[in-house]
Write a protein that holds these residues in place. Structure first.
Motif, PDB file in Angstrom:
ATOM      1  N   PRO A 178       0.852  -4.562   0.443  1.00  0.00           N
ATOM      2  CA  PRO A 178       1.890  -4.494   1.479  1.00  0.00           C
ATOM      3  C   PRO A 178       1.303  -4.426   2.894  1.00  0.00           C
ATOM      4  N   ARG A 179       1.927  -5.166   3.792  1.00  0.00           N
ATOM      5  CA  ARG A 179       1.582  -5.147   5.213  1.00  0.00           C
ATOM      6  C   ARG A 179       2.849  -5.359   6.037  1.00  0.00           C
ATOM      7  N   LYS A 180       2.834  -4.868   7.267  1.00  0.00           N
ATOM      8  CA  LYS A 180       3.892  -5.173   8.225  1.00  0.00           C
ATOM      9  C   LYS A 180       3.600  -6.535   8.855  1.00  0.00           C
ATOM     10  N   LEU A 181       4.600  -7.402   8.850  1.00  0.00           N
ATOM     11  CA  LEU A 181       4.461  -8.706   9.513  1.00  0.00           C
ATOM     12  C   LEU A 181       5.351  -8.713  10.747  1.00  0.00           C
ATOM     13  N   VAL A 194       0.280  -9.564   1.012  1.00  0.00           N
ATOM     14  CA  VAL A 194      -0.806 -10.323   1.623  1.00  0.00           C
ATOM     15  C   VAL A 194      -1.950 -10.498   0.633  1.00  0.00           C
ATOM     16  N   ARG A 195      -2.387 -11.735   0.497  1.00  0.00           N
ATOM     17  CA  ARG A 195      -3.516 -12.048  -0.389  1.00  0.00           C
ATOM     18  C   ARG A 195      -4.782 -11.409   0.162  1.00  0.00           C
ATOM     19  N   THR A 196      -5.615 -10.851  -0.733  1.00  0.00           N
ATOM     20  CA  THR A 196      -6.782 -10.067  -0.306  1.00  0.00           C
ATOM     21  C   THR A 196      -8.116 -10.754  -0.578  1.00  0.00           C
ATOM     22  N   THR A 197      -8.121 -11.888  -1.262  1.00  0.00           N
ATOM     23  CA  THR A 197      -9.373 -12.570  -1.577  1.00  0.00           C
ATOM     24  C   THR A 197      -9.266 -14.052  -1.236  1.00  0.00           C
ATOM     25  N   GLY A 198     -10.414 -14.690  -1.157  1.00  0.00           N
ATOM     26  CA  GLY A 198     -10.448 -16.111  -0.841  1.00  0.00           C
ATOM     27  C   GLY A 198     -10.383 -16.366   0.656  1.00  0.00           C
ATOM     28  N   LEU A 216      -5.849 -11.020   5.141  1.00  0.00           N
ATOM     29  CA  LEU A 216      -5.807  -9.657   5.669  1.00  0.00           C
ATOM     30  C   LEU A 216      -6.053  -9.596   7.175  1.00  0.00           C
ATOM     31  N   ASP A 217      -6.775 -10.565   7.721  1.00  0.00           N
ATOM     32  CA  ASP A 217      -7.115 -10.530   9.147  1.00  0.00           C
ATOM     33  C   ASP A 217      -6.146 -11.315  10.017  1.00  0.00           C
ATOM     34  N   HIS A 218      -5.010 -11.691   9.457  1.00  0.00           N
ATOM     35  CA  HIS A 218      -4.010 -12.412  10.252  1.00  0.00           C
ATOM     36  C   HIS A 218      -3.575 -11.538  11.435  1.00  0.00           C
ATOM     37  N   PRO A 219      -3.518 -12.097  12.653  1.00  0.00           N
ATOM     38  CA  PRO A 219      -3.253 -11.263  13.848  1.00  0.00           C
ATOM     39  C   PRO A 219      -1.865 -10.636  13.907  1.00  0.00           C
ATOM     40  N   HIS A 220      -0.892 -11.127  13.115  1.00  0.00           N
ATOM     41  CA  HIS A 220       0.462 -10.570  13.163  1.00  0.00           C
ATOM     42  C   HIS A 220       0.708  -9.514  12.091  1.00  0.00           C
ATOM     43  N   LEU A 221      -0.364  -9.102  11.402  1.00  0.00           N
ATOM     44  CA  LEU A 221      -0.227  -8.116  10.337  1.00  0.00           C
ATOM     45  C   LEU A 221      -0.709  -6.743  10.786  1.00  0.00           C
ATOM     46  N   CYS A 227      -1.123   4.648   3.898  1.00  0.00           N
ATOM     47  CA  CYS A 227      -1.269   3.881   2.660  1.00  0.00           C
ATOM     48  C   CYS A 227      -2.679   3.303   2.602  1.00  0.00           C
ATOM     49  N   PRO A 228      -3.410   3.500   1.500  1.00  0.00           N
ATOM     50  CA  PRO A 228      -4.755   2.934   1.375  1.00  0.00           C
ATOM     51  C   PRO A 228      -4.732   1.423   1.624  1.00  0.00           C
ATOM     52  N   PRO A 229      -5.704   0.851   2.354  1.00  0.00           N
ATOM     53  CA  PRO A 229      -5.688  -0.559   2.764  1.00  0.00           C
ATOM     54  C   PRO A 229      -5.524  -1.564   1.624  1.00  0.00           C
ATOM     55  N   LEU A 230      -6.060  -1.259   0.448  1.00  0.00           N
ATOM     56  CA  LEU A 230      -5.987  -2.216  -0.662  1.00  0.00           C
ATOM     57  C   LEU A 230      -5.057  -1.747  -1.780  1.00  0.00           C
ATOM     58  N   ALA A 231      -4.200  -0.791  -1.489  1.00  0.00           N
ATOM     59  CA  ALA A 231      -3.254  -0.311  -2.498  1.00  0.00           C
ATOM     60  C   ALA A 231      -2.143  -1.330  -2.702  1.00  0.00           C
ATOM     61  N   VAL A 232      -1.775  -1.546  -3.955  1.00  0.00           N
ATOM     62  CA  VAL A 232      -0.679  -2.477  -4.278  1.00  0.00           C
ATOM     63  C   VAL A 232       0.667  -1.836  -4.006  1.00  0.00           C
ATOM     64  N   THR A 233       0.699  -0.490  -4.044  1.00  0.00           N
ATOM     65  CA  THR A 233       1.942   0.256  -3.818  1.00  0.00           C
ATOM     66  C   THR A 233       1.747   1.244  -2.672  1.00  0.00           C
ATOM     67  N   CYS A 234       2.730   1.302  -1.782  1.00  0.00           N
ATOM     68  CA  CYS A 234       2.729   2.283  -0.690  1.00  0.00           C
ATOM     69  C   CYS A 234       3.946   3.179  -0.860  1.00  0.00           C
ATOM     70  N   SER A 235       3.699   4.472  -0.965  1.00  0.00           N
ATOM     71  CA  SER A 235       4.791   5.436  -1.136  1.00  0.00           C
ATOM     72  C   SER A 235       4.896   6.310   0.108  1.00  0.00           C
ATOM     73  N   PHE A 236       6.143   6.575   0.497  1.00  0.00           N
ATOM     74  CA  PHE A 236       6.387   7.390   1.692  1.00  0.00           C
ATOM     75  C   PHE A 236       7.393   8.482   1.324  1.00  0.00           C
TER      76      PHE A 236
END
Length: 239
Positions: A178-181, A194-198, A216-221, A227-236
């Motif tokens: 998950p990321r904010k766009l 957001v895809r994390t590899t390739g 991951l390095d897209h400027p609008h993200l 939330c851990p940077p590579l976590a598939v789930t973000c809980s609040f």
């Protein structure tokens, strides 16, 4: 460009028997009777404007197909102030009816001259439809690159955002995080996966991959705080 038979509004054919005439985009189409038309389209067909009891004779009500305004002011052919996406909706309606109605002619007026050739207003409308189609393609491509997150909220656990291989209705061979766009002009960011590899999605084909971080390095993200940077789930959790 071929010439087509044009019809002055006052001399349009009258609906009769099992026929009904529909005017849209200054095209005159012959089709079903009103009863058959309503039965075929369903209960919502009352929002469609056809010649006869449902609209005044000789009136191109193209605008109402988008706005839903059935007043005298809304049953008009003025569409120059509609957005590109609204014009694309209008074109979709026209294509739909052209499949089921027989083309009869064109109405002399806003979109066609007495020679049956397009007017500048029709050229402008068609350009807006093309822009709408291009924007639609761009939105679909963006959704493939950044699929929406799954989301849930409960009064006991708070909010949860997560990604899966089919989140956002986009089937793919990666899961993402998950990321904010942030979109230019948008008031609020939205959650995307957001895809994390390739290599990055916008990297030209054939060039060597400079990173193995996906998008991951897209400027609008932006990462979600807490939330851990590579976590598939973000809980609040609720405070």
């Amino acid at each position: 460009m071929p010439r087509y038979k044009s019809k002055i509004k006052q001399h349009l054919p009258q609906s009769r028997g099992d026929e009904l005439f529909l005017e849209m985009g200054s095209r005159v189409l012959r089709g079903f009777s009103e009863d058959r038309f309503l039965s075929w389209c369903g209960a919502g067909a009352g929002q469609v404007h056809v010649r006869g009891p449902l609209s005044p004779a000789g009136r191109d009500a193209s605008r109402a197909f988008v706005t839903g305004d059935r007043s005298a002011a809304g049953l008009v052919d003025h569409v120059s102030d509609l957005s590109s996406s609204e014009m694309l909706t209008l074109q979709s309606w026209l294509s739909f009816y052209e499949k089921n109605y027989k083309f009869v002619g064109r109405v002399i007026g806003r979109f066609y001259g007495e020679d049956g050739l397009p007017t500048p207003e029709l050229t402008q409308a068609e350009a807006m439809i093309r822009r709408g189609a291009e924007a639609g393609r761009g939105a679909r491509e963006e959704k493939r690159t950044f699929p929406p997150c799954n989301a849930e909220w409960s009064s006991s656990r708070g909010r949860r955002l997560w990604c899966s291989p089919e989140s956002g209705g986009v089937s793919r061979d990666w899961t993402g995080v998950p990321r904010k766009l942030y979109k230019p002009g948008a008031k609020e960011p939205r959650c995307v996966c957001v895809r994390t590899t390739g290599p990055p999605s916008n990297q030209a084909r054939g060039l060597p991959a400079h990173t193995n971080r996906g998008d991951l390095d897209h400027p609008h993200l932006e990462e979600y705080a807490g939330c851990p940077p590579l976590a598939v789930t973000c809980s609040f959790p609720l405070p």
